[in-house]
Write an enzyme that holds these catalytic residues in place. Sequence first.
Site, PDB file in Angstrom:
ATOM      1  N   HIS A  38      -2.948   6.397   4.525  1.00 31.27           N
ATOM      2  CA  HIS A  38      -1.510   6.517   4.765  1.00 31.27           C
ATOM      3  C   HIS A  38      -1.033   7.879   4.250  1.00 31.27           C
ATOM      4  O   HIS A  38      -1.448   8.323   3.176  1.00 31.27           O
ATOM      5  CB  HIS A  38      -0.742   5.438   3.996  1.00 31.27           C
ATOM      6  CG  HIS A  38      -0.873   4.060   4.562  1.00 31.27           C
ATOM      7  ND1 HIS A  38      -1.514   3.772   5.739  1.00 31.27           N
ATOM      8  CD2 HIS A  38      -0.415   2.868   4.083  1.00 31.27           C
ATOM      9  CE1 HIS A  38      -1.448   2.460   5.977  1.00 31.27           C
ATOM     10  NE2 HIS A  38      -0.792   1.895   4.977  1.00 31.27           N
ATOM     11  N   CYS A  92       0.814  -1.225   0.000  1.00 33.41           N
ATOM     12  CA  CYS A  92       0.000   0.000   0.000  1.00 33.41           C
ATOM     13  C   CYS A  92       0.845   1.271   0.000  1.00 33.41           C
ATOM     14  O   CYS A  92       0.573   2.217  -0.739  1.00 33.41           O
ATOM     15  CB  CYS A  92      -0.951  -0.004   1.193  1.00 33.41           C
ATOM     16  SG  CYS A  92      -0.193  -0.522   2.741  1.00 33.41           S
TER      17      CYS A  92
END
Lengths: 364, 364
Positions: free
Chosen positions: B248, B128
Amino acid sequence: MGYRVAIVGATGAVGQGIAKKLQERNFPADEILFLASARSAGSKVEFGGKEFTVEEAVPERFDGVDIAFFSAGGSVSKQLAPEAVRRGAVVIDNTSAFRMDPDTPLVVPEVNREALKEHRGLIANPNCSTIQMVAALEPVRRKYGLKKVIVSTYQAVSGAGAAAIGELGKQSEDMDNRAGAEAELLPVKGDKKHYPIAFNAVPQIDVFSEDGYTFEEWKMINETKKIMGMPELSVAATCVRLPVVTGHSESVYFETGNPSADAAGIRESLHAAEGITVMDDPENQAYPMPLFAEGKDDVFVGRLRRDLDTPGAFHFWVVADNLLKGAALNSIQIAEALIADGLLKGEDADGTRQHSDGDGHAVR
Amino acid sequence: MGYRVAIVGATGAVGQGIAKKLQERNFPADEILFLASARSAGSKVEFGGKEFTVEEAVPERFDGVDIAFFSAGGSVSKQLAPEAVRRGAVVIDNTSAFRMDPDTPLVVPEVNREALKEHRGLIANPNCSTIQMVAALEPVRRKYGLKKVIVSTYQAVSGAGAAAIGELGKQSEDMDNRAGAEAELLPVKGDKKHYPIAFNAVPQIDVFSEDGYTFEEWKMINETKKIMGMPELSVAATCVRLPVVTGHSESVYFETGNPSADAAGIRESLHAAEGITVMDDPENQAYPMPLFAEGKDDVFVGRLRRDLDTPGAFHFWVVADNLLKGAALNSIQIAEALIADGLLKGEDADGTRQHSDGDGHAVR
């Protein structure tokens, strides 16, 4: 005989921390004056189990004061610090008001204690994020040199004051409604927009300058160069506020410029440094974390590893209590160094206290 | 006629995200099989307003499957992905099991879509943190080149699974007891020690390798080089887990090696790039934040500014939903690219579906 100490901003988090640390470290204070702006005057603070009334910080209050710790905002410092100095006090200022003034020493005692010798009554305490970073980099610089620093910060809300802690606490209670949480304070109280800090990461601390850097980032860049006495040092910073109560963390990349520098040598220099705790045992998951640095005096360093591409370059992770080493503790360490080095007015180099006549210092 | 799709790990956060996105994007699926390990088989999942029973992922279930999305952990992928490929499915694997396999394309379609041509039935979806970073760097590289990248991450707990979100939620309820909060899961479920994530920043994601880097950091380093096809690229990463639910963030320093590169040109290239939203207006406090990237498809880029010391070097701040662009969405975009480019078995380049005989692909 001890000193007459004033704390300006006595009701704030840093002022409270200074009072607590003075006591904890048996600072040689005969008397402590708790001062604040007119708005906070009259409120009570506790010290040594007794209650004291906070008085308004007016110029006359500094008559006979030996050491004045200022942490009531930049405008208060700009107005009153010169008045205090004029009246014979040595001012240790926690705000950014005088930090970049060429005539004001900006001091982290472990790094540039000798700069205190040049003081003219006013010494600036650096920005919290700067202090812990230069404290961790200094042992490296002494051993191997230093050319370039790139830091990304992970900063706690207590740097924005006690109200910011309350805002985080309230927002944290309802994780499911996180995107709709009310925000009135962070990232910057006086700025136009406010965003929730709980369950978020906000890449803004202090306001923006025209070049896209925030003033917090500029502080880290300029103060680092000044404290280390290296105008040529490359420094870059990205400052980010996190849902952490207290304890700033920093991911730091640094180039020593010395290809023979190795992690073992850096670790050794950090171990030997005063005020640094090396916490670096990956196999046992030992590394610094802000939650556990809270309330501690030291600067914690871990995750030290060499950069994979640039010889003599490394990464480490630096954590410290932003209210202690980042503010109150460093201020008191400056005062202790002044005393030990005989740099308060009317004082011998051995620290013996002498009576002063109250006009020993000229203001800049 | 549409495709027969299997989701392995259908009860997990990424599996759920894949199902949701398939529907949202009108993916041409005739049938969706919800599969999981024996432990989760029998549980129910909702899809399109109907309830489906999750079946155990055994090799035979892949007979007749065209596309299988795997996100049930590395060991499940290692065991079952080759079985699925042998039975004619094209596997898009979300785990790290095959990412660095030289015969397995590792793909972010905006960056290296052409690598799909070399697939042998198995395509790996990157980590990710890597996906959002390379998506943001690719427009820069195309315009100015790329020499060196230093990233510090600010990662959400949802990357560690739904249970980690629960742990954060529970710990967040009691800010005053933050240092004493119970921790059973983070930073790494299978590691020796667990630390509270609420009101903390933990510089460990995945376990440590012997050199002091975590595997998460190694993934970012190695996967970035592979996806960009630049083994010579300098990449350094420090990966940190935060009390953020989803989203994130990354503080990225990069050197283009091109002294004529400027922020305006980079901004232009980012504006023109598919899947990137530039959110960069400091004067109006517009910058990406994870709290507001949650649930969104794009990679958000802001805080772009030139480095003050190195010509052609810059900093930016990259935020994306780690469960969407970081996982489910990118996986589906890979599948969509395979279809559009005629790279599924038994299919013409114009995407027309043809009946397959089930043995069109050999396993590595």
